[in-house]
Design an enzyme around this catalytic site. Structure first.
Site, PDB file in Angstrom:
ATOM      1  N   VAL A   7       1.020  -1.317  -0.080  1.00  0.00           N
ATOM      2  CA  VAL A   7       0.009   0.189  -0.135  1.00  0.00           C
ATOM      3  C   VAL A   7       0.762   1.346  -0.067  1.00  0.00           C
ATOM      4  O   VAL A   7       1.855   1.364   0.798  1.00  0.00           O
ATOM      5  CB  VAL A   7      -1.139  -0.060   1.212  1.00  0.00           C
ATOM      6  CG1 VAL A   7      -1.924  -1.202   1.058  1.00  0.00           C
ATOM      7  CG2 VAL A   7      -0.185  -0.112   2.633  1.00  0.00           C
ATOM      8  N   ASP A   8       0.436   2.155  -0.640  1.00  0.00           N
ATOM      9  CA  ASP A   8       1.011   3.652  -0.705  1.00  0.00           C
ATOM     10  C   ASP A   8       0.565   4.149   0.492  1.00  0.00           C
ATOM     11  O   ASP A   8      -0.548   3.647   1.002  1.00  0.00           O
ATOM     12  CB  ASP A   8       0.517   4.285  -1.945  1.00  0.00           C
ATOM     13  CG  ASP A   8       1.186   5.816  -1.948  1.00  0.00           C
ATOM     14  OD1 ASP A   8       2.312   5.884  -1.531  1.00  0.00           O
ATOM     15  OD2 ASP A   8       0.582   6.581  -2.592  1.00  0.00           O
ATOM     16  N   LYS A   9       1.060   5.292   0.883  1.00  0.00           N
ATOM     17  CA  LYS A   9       0.502   5.897   2.251  1.00  0.00           C
ATOM     18  C   LYS A   9      -0.188   7.055   1.865  1.00  0.00           C
ATOM     19  O   LYS A   9      -1.788   7.141   2.074  1.00  0.00           O
ATOM     20  CB  LYS A   9       1.919   6.486   3.209  1.00  0.00           C
ATOM     21  CG  LYS A   9       1.178   7.504   4.347  1.00  0.00           C
ATOM     22  CD  LYS A   9       2.357   7.923   4.912  1.00  0.00           C
ATOM     23  CE  LYS A   9       2.765   9.187   4.271  1.00  0.00           C
ATOM     24  NZ  LYS A   9       1.811  10.424   4.170  1.00  0.00           N
ATOM     25  N   VAL A  37      -1.856  -1.214  -3.879  1.00  0.00           N
ATOM     26  CA  VAL A  37      -2.947  -0.229  -3.682  1.00  0.00           C
ATOM     27  C   VAL A  37      -2.229   1.309  -3.786  1.00  0.00           C
ATOM     28  O   VAL A  37      -1.379   1.343  -2.673  1.00  0.00           O
ATOM     29  CB  VAL A  37      -3.600  -0.331  -2.701  1.00  0.00           C
ATOM     30  CG1 VAL A  37      -4.854   0.376  -2.541  1.00  0.00           C
ATOM     31  CG2 VAL A  37      -4.079  -1.700  -2.561  1.00  0.00           C
TER      32      VAL A  37
END
Length: 628
Positions: free
Chosen positions: A319-321, A520
């Site tokens: 996941v990206d932040k 994501v």
């Protein structure tokens, strides 16, 4: 009540099935229609209900297409008529046509939500300049159109007049209407609530977010799952094999073993009927369509059945932040007034100095000041210093110079106390950004800002971990910020400070470690990693062309919690497909064995075939209600 033509045909089909089945039951208990009327009555049902099947079967025979199910049915009907089994011949064809129609209904129902949206989308828009309705395909970008309360918005654009509540559930799946005012974006296919608005169109009718959703959803069938492709290949081999087996069942006992002609012809017909792979063929597409329909209703655009299948096998999610776990917009988290300055003075004066800045941090401070009821002070002589901060003169406080910016910028003008250094270091350790403020005589305060974590992020990550799926953060933000946010949401494996190409390199490493990895991201700077991943999932897809086009799944409502739901849905779907497939195969295998050994019954075989098809459809459509 006038029923649509399609509905009237289905009612007529059900009525015909009922009559033929009743006549077949009467025949089985010894009550027959009188001759010579019986053949004419049953042949009438065959011709009226099954003429399409018979014609397709004959065409398949002429083309030597022995993989055609219609050919298989045609042979069964003709052979039954030859044997004088008129009720059975009629039952075969009407129940087969009913099964086909039920398959169509299954597909139609699983696509019904999208079909309804397409029907509800306006074909015209009221153009302000011409004061008339114009077809949406003729409207250029930049045209001002008017939308009344209760109307569906026809094109993407930005509000230039009015304010309203807009139901965006068609795009995002979010049931709560959103407040929209001048400057806000609106999307085609969404419902204008209580206000009259004018919008300036930003996209052509073919390029709207809604148009892309429709196009990609209908293209989703092309991206078939491995299971679908396997069953289609299997059916093409299976049907001619069954025809060959039926010939052997008939020829060997009759012409080699010299047994009863009619008995073994009936067994061969029974084999053809029960072997019809209706339930097998329909087992996957109805389940896939139902799952995609369920996902769409919740705001997730899945671009094909194969991604439903792959999601069930995912072992890790990267996941990206920013804009994934967090909102991607800074908010004020901490206010530290110093050397006797009040909180009100610090916020209102700083907000006034930042009024002319478009920087996100400046806008966040202005929003925080107003939220606390402090009107930003009037200021003049605003000057932005790139990469450092800004200066201005506060008229209200009569302060000659207000300095706002990074600690290094303020250090150029003042000595920095140990207390200030400590506060800035503490905020940095929490992954927060510090804005240091001076009124010309030392540091009067520090404002901490953070990228606010979405409320469902922690829950979503916990749900993924409960499914034994590892969650890894890949972000371009600093290591400190990345680790701080990761701790808040329960992620232990973190890679910070990554450029897009470095994210792609980390994705390659994760694929070697886990085999099946979902990525994501927001679909822009994450595009290389999204493309490399097993399944690319784009957040915030409403209004983002890159997100919709790059990813395999687009989450139209920004909800990270949709991802564990989609994985549960995909696992349930694959389980249902296996149950459907094995159930259909076992039923057919039993009746094939009965036919081979001469113990099968034609009426029972037909009932079993249609029954299995109906059960498969009903259980598959139930996926549309999964976790609702």
């Amino acid at each position: 009540m006038n029923l649509p033509f399609k509905d009237r045909k289905f009612v007529f089909l059900l009525l015909s099935v009922s009559i033929v089945v009743i006549l077949e039951i009467l025949s089985l208990i010894g009550i027959h229609l009188p001759m010579p009327y019986a053949p004419f009555i049953f042949v009438s049902f065959i011709v009226i209900i099954g003429h399409d099947v018979i014609l397709k079967g004959i065409k398949a025979l002429l083309k030597l297409n022995f993989s055609s199910i219609n050919l298989l049915m045609t042979i069964a009907v003709i052979a039954a008529l030859y044997l004088g089994e008129y009720p059975e011949a009629a039952v075969v064809i009407v129940l087969y046509v009913l099964g086909e129609r039920l398959e169509d209904i299954g597909i139609e129902n699983s696509k019904s939500a999208l079909d309804q949206l397409i029907k509800s989308t306006p074909k015209t828009a009221f153009v302000k300049k011409t004061n008339q309705e114009i077809p949406i395909e003729q409207i250029e970008v930049g045209t001002i159109i008017q939308i009344k309360p209760g109307e569906v918005i026809p094109l993407d654009g930005k509000i230039i007049f009015g304010e309203t509540l807009i139901d965006e559930s068609a795009i995002t799946g979010e049931p709560i209407a959103k407040e929209k005012q001048i400057g806000d974006s609106v999307f085609a296919g969404t419902l204008n609530g209580n206000g009259f608005i004018e919008i300036k169109t930003s996209k052509l009718s073919t390029d709207t977010t809604f148009a892309k959703i429709i196009q990609l959803t209908f293209e989703a069938n092309a991206a078939k799952s491995k299971t679908q492709k396997f069953i289609q290949r299997f059916s093409k081999l299976y049907t001619p094999t069954i025809i060959g087996l039926a010939i052997i069942i008939f020829v060997v006992p009759v012409f080699i073993l010299h047994q009863d002609f009619n008995h073994w012809l009936k067994q061969a017909i029974t084999l053809l009927v029960i072997a019809c792979p209706c339930a097998l063929v329909i087992s996957t597409p109805v389940a896939i369509y139902a799952a995609i329909g369920n996902a769409s209703a919740k705001g997730a655009l899945v671009k094909g059945g194969k991604y439903i299948e792959i999601l069930a096998e995912i072992q890790a999610v990267a996941v990206d932040k920013t804009r994934t776990i967090t909102y991607g917009t800074p908010v004020v988290s901490d206010v530290f007034p110093l050397i006797g300055t009040s909180r009100e003075e610090l916020l209102s004066c700083t907000a006034g100095a930042e009024m002319f800045s478009e920087h996100p941090l400046a806008q966040a401070i202005i929003a925080a000041s107003k939220a606390e009821g402090y009107e930003p002070h009037k200021a003049k002589n605003f000057k932005s210093i790139l990469g450092k901060g800004a200066t201005a003169n506060c008229i209200v406080c009569q302060i000659d110079t207000v300095l706002v910016g990074k600690l290094e910028f303020i250090r150029e003008y003042h000595e920095i106390s140990e207390e200030v250094e400590k506060i800035v270091a503490q905020l940095a350790s929490e992954g927060k950004t510090s804005v240091v403020v001076s009124f010309g005589k030392g540091v009067v305060g520090i404002i901490g800002l953070t990228d606010k974590i979405k409320p469902d992020s922690s829950k979503a990550i916990a749900e993924l971990q409960e499914q034994n799926i590892d969650v890894i953060m890949l972000t371009g933000d600093t290591e400190k910020t990345a680790h701080y946010v990761a701790r808040q949401v329960g992620i232990t494996k973190v890679f910070g400070g990554l450029l897009p190409e470095q994210k792609a390199a980390e994705m390659k490493a994760l694929l070697q470690q886990y085999d099946k990895v979902a990525m994501v991201g927001d679909g822009i700077n994450d595009a290389p990693a999204l493309a490399l991943s097993t399944v690319g999932i784009a957040m915030g897809a409403a209004g983002s062309d890159t997100a919709i086009e790059t990813a395999n799944i687009a989450l139209m409502n920004d909800k990270l919690s949709l991802i564990p739901f989609l994985i549960r849905l995909s696992k349930k779907t694959m389980k249902q497909i296996k149950i459907n497939t094995y159930g259909a195969i076992i039923t057919k295998f039993i009746f094939i064995l009965l036919a081979i050994f001469g113990f099968s019954n034609l009426a029972l075989a037909i009932a079993a075939d249609v029954g299995v098809t109906l059960i498969v459809i009903l259980f598959s459509l139930n996926l549309m209600r999964f976790e609702k």
